[in-house]
Enzyme design. Structure first.
Site, PDB file in Angstrom:
ATOM      1  N   ASP A  84      -2.369   9.192 -10.735  1.00 31.47           N
ATOM      2  CA  ASP A  84      -2.357   8.100 -11.723  1.00 31.47           C
ATOM      3  C   ASP A  84      -0.932   7.801 -12.174  1.00 31.47           C
ATOM      4  O   ASP A  84      -0.550   6.640 -12.347  1.00 31.47           O
ATOM      5  CB  ASP A  84      -3.211   8.478 -12.934  1.00 31.47           C
ATOM      6  CG  ASP A  84      -4.697   8.465 -12.639  1.00 31.47           C
ATOM      7  OD1 ASP A  84      -5.086   7.964 -11.560  1.00 31.47           O
ATOM      8  OD2 ASP A  84      -5.468   8.952 -13.482  1.00 31.47           O
ATOM      9  N   HIS A  96      -5.389  14.274  -9.462  1.00 22.04           N
ATOM     10  CA  HIS A  96      -5.543  12.834  -9.733  1.00 22.04           C
ATOM     11  C   HIS A  96      -4.690  12.353 -10.901  1.00 22.04           C
ATOM     12  O   HIS A  96      -4.292  11.182 -10.930  1.00 22.04           O
ATOM     13  CB  HIS A  96      -7.021  12.517  -9.987  1.00 22.04           C
ATOM     14  CG  HIS A  96      -7.852  12.557  -8.737  1.00 22.04           C
ATOM     15  ND1 HIS A  96      -7.900  11.517  -7.836  1.00 22.04           N
ATOM     16  CD2 HIS A  96      -8.653  13.521  -8.217  1.00 22.04           C
ATOM     17  CE1 HIS A  96      -8.693  11.823  -6.828  1.00 22.04           C
ATOM     18  NE2 HIS A  96      -9.169  13.044  -7.033  1.00 22.04           N
ATOM     19  N   ASP A 151       0.856  -1.187   0.000  1.00 17.58           N
ATOM     20  CA  ASP A 151       0.000   0.000   0.000  1.00 17.58           C
ATOM     21  C   ASP A 151       0.892   1.237   0.000  1.00 17.58           C
ATOM     22  O   ASP A 151       1.840   1.333   0.792  1.00 17.58           O
ATOM     23  CB  ASP A 151      -0.905   0.006   1.229  1.00 17.58           C
ATOM     24  CG  ASP A 151      -1.936   1.126   1.155  1.00 17.58           C
ATOM     25  OD1 ASP A 151      -2.960   0.945   0.480  1.00 17.58           O
ATOM     26  OD2 ASP A 151      -1.694   2.187   1.774  1.00 17.58           O
ATOM     27  N   GLU A 208      -4.834   2.297  -4.171  1.00 17.13           N
ATOM     28  CA  GLU A 208      -3.370   2.368  -4.190  1.00 17.13           C
ATOM     29  C   GLU A 208      -2.764   1.141  -3.513  1.00 17.13           C
ATOM     30  O   GLU A 208      -1.633   1.158  -3.053  1.00 17.13           O
ATOM     31  CB  GLU A 208      -2.879   3.643  -3.504  1.00 17.13           C
ATOM     32  CG  GLU A 208      -3.128   3.723  -2.019  1.00 17.13           C
ATOM     33  CD  GLU A 208      -4.498   4.292  -1.649  1.00 17.13           C
ATOM     34  OE1 GLU A 208      -4.681   4.667  -0.474  1.00 17.13           O
ATOM     35  OE2 GLU A 208      -5.396   4.359  -2.520  1.00 17.13           O
ATOM     36  N   ASN A 212      -2.885  12.963  -4.347  1.00 11.92           N
ATOM     37  CA  ASN A 212      -4.067  13.380  -5.114  1.00 11.92           C
ATOM     38  C   ASN A 212      -4.548  14.768  -4.699  1.00 11.92           C
ATOM     39  O   ASN A 212      -4.878  15.607  -5.546  1.00 11.92           O
ATOM     40  CB  ASN A 212      -5.198  12.369  -4.930  1.00 11.92           C
ATOM     41  CG  ASN A 212      -5.002  11.116  -5.760  1.00 11.92           C
ATOM     42  OD1 ASN A 212      -4.355  11.156  -6.802  1.00 11.92           O
ATOM     43  ND2 ASN A 212      -5.547  10.005  -5.304  1.00 11.92           N
TER      44      ASN A 212
END
Length: 294
Positions: free
Chosen positions: A186, A182, A169, A212, A177
């Protein structure tokens, strides 16, 4: 199959579809020659005719590595060459004004069916990969996770071989973000999966488990080896310098990893949960670290 992006897979399918169309056009021309007795194309009478039709020209100059390096691609080439051997026999009989027997026609049709089967099998496999792949990162999606892990668990039980899981994680990913947008997030996800793929073996698998969060499956890996690989992944993720498109910012992230074994004595879901719990202990102990269940 090695990892490829969704775009690469779609390009390979489009290229294959164009080759299929070229072959069907050649087949229509062949039927016209056999039925109407019009002259055959000289290239179709050559011993290397399979290299001169449009499909053969495509096959010999395929531009997509995904197709060129695929094991089924060789089988397709063999089937195409054999089909042309029987086609050449029929065309030569027509050119010599001789009759074509049903046996000779059946041989050609059987070879043609074999080639078409190889084409469709290859196309179907590529399509299945797209359906099981996360479109953003190229990792596997969760749809294929449990069936694959149950298969690996059964292998572990039958052969006594180890299989390790690692839950990864990204730490404080929400801040990426929130602060950078975002699209930057990405880019971090894509870069991280590429980073992990560079460390893992071709037959290991990366699944996008959540936003994530990624689950890694490493068949044939002992607990000690799994810990070592997880530490390498942890360091590699932290060493990334990620620059989102159109941005001057260099982003750095860290990851917490939990490692557990795919234990045949418990359910697959329980093994996943063990890796997940270990990962959360890593979060609790300060993040950017590996914690093992064992």
């Amino acid at each position: 199959m090695p990892p490829f992006t969704t775009q690469e897979l779609q390009s390979a399918i489009a290229e294959l579809d164009q080759a299929i169309f070229s072959h069907e056009q050649w087949y229509k021309s062949l039927l016209r020659i056999l039925i109407s007795r019009v002259p055959a194309e000289p290239a179709d009478l050559r011993p290397d005719a399979h290299q001169h039709c449009r499909f053969g020209q495509w096959y010999g100059n395929v531009s997509t590595a995904l197709l060129r390096d695929h094991p089924a691609f060789i089988s397709l080439g063999d089937a195409h060459e054999k089909m042309h051997v029987y086609a050449r026999t029929l065309l030569q009989l027509v050119s010599d004004n001789k009759p074509v027997t049903t046996g000779q026609l059946d041989q050609f049709e059987n070879a043609l069916d074999k080639m078409r089967l190889e084409i469709q099998s290859l196309r179907h496999e590529l399509s299945e990969v797209i359906q099981s792949q996360d479109p953003l990162t190229g990792a596997q999606n969760r749809a294929s996770l449990l069936p694959w892990l149950r298969e690996q668990q059964a292998l572990s039980q039958r052969r006594g071989q180890h299989c390790a899981l690692a839950m990864l994680d990204l730490d404080h990913f929400k801040q990426v973000n929130d602060k950078h947008g975002h699209l930057a997030g990405d880019r971090v996800l894509i870069s991280t999966v590429q980073c992990l793929q560079a460390i893992l073996r071709p037959y290991d698998r990366i699944y996008r488990y959540g936003g994530e969060e990624f689950l890694l499956c490493m068949p044939g890996t002992t607990p000690e080896e799994a810990r070592e690989v997880a530490e390498r992944m942890c360091h590699a993720v932290a060493a990334q310098r990620i620059q989102p498109n159109g941005s001057d910012h260099i982003l750095q992230v860290t990851a917490s990893l939990g490692v557990a074994m795919l234990d045949p004595s418990r359910s697959v879901e329980a093994s996943i949960e063990a890796a997940d719990n270990a990962m959360y202990r890593g979060k609790k102990f300060g993040r950017n670290r590996v914690v093992t269940e064992y």
